[in-house]
Enzyme design. Sequence first.
Site, PDB file in Angstrom:
ATOM      1  N   CYS A   1       0.835  -1.205   0.000  1.00 28.39           N
ATOM      2  CA  CYS A   1       0.000   0.000   0.000  1.00 28.39           C
ATOM      3  C   CYS A   1       0.868   1.252   0.000  1.00 28.39           C
ATOM      4  CB  CYS A   1      -0.930   0.009   1.207  1.00 28.39           C
ATOM      5  SG  CYS A   1      -2.077  -1.394   1.260  1.00 28.39           S
ATOM      6  N   ASP A   2       1.929   1.223   0.784  1.00 29.43           N
ATOM      7  CA  ASP A   2       2.893   2.315   0.835  1.00 29.43           C
ATOM      8  C   ASP A   2       3.484   2.536  -0.559  1.00 29.43           C
ATOM      9  OD1 ASP A   2       5.197   3.589   3.045  1.00 29.43           O
ATOM     10  OD2 ASP A   2       5.847   3.174   1.003  1.00 29.43           O
TER      11      ASP A   2
END
Length: 170
Positions: free
Chosen positions: A63-64
């Site tokens: 997600c980062d």
Amino acid sequence: MANERQATLKGNPITLVGPELKAGDKAPEFQLNKSLTEVAGLNDFAGKIKLISVVPSIDTGVCDAQTRRFNEEAGKLGDNVVVLTVSADLPFAQARWCGAAGVDNVVMLSDYKGNTFGEAYGVLIKELQLDMRSIFVVDADNTIRYVEVLGEMTEHPNYEKAVEAVKSLL
């Protein structure tokens, strides 16, 4: 409840709830939190091409990376495009992460109140109450032009195809 489809998290089955949206469908309206008190909806970005990047939680590796990648792309796509990152994280966590990561080209929106975006867009993970990793490219008239809902939560989306879909609308 609405339609249900199967996906996986590290190979284990999870259930996605909501409609299976496709290119050509009208994008459902939504109201998501930018902060605890400020909300934004699809119509707040009227007239713009919207790349909606959906992540389960900003504090995980994929997600980062996904959010950083689209932040970088957002800087190159021009003023007619807005990149929205949607997660079920609290707005505090999203703001903290953006500050730490130096991410400032994307609009962070939180689906923490009832997962209404996840259900409307067919990406709500029933077992986790998070939204499945997915990409929606929505044109200036709010018609969906590109959709990628991942079958495995830990995989990366096809960044190039999503950006190409946006560029084809410019």
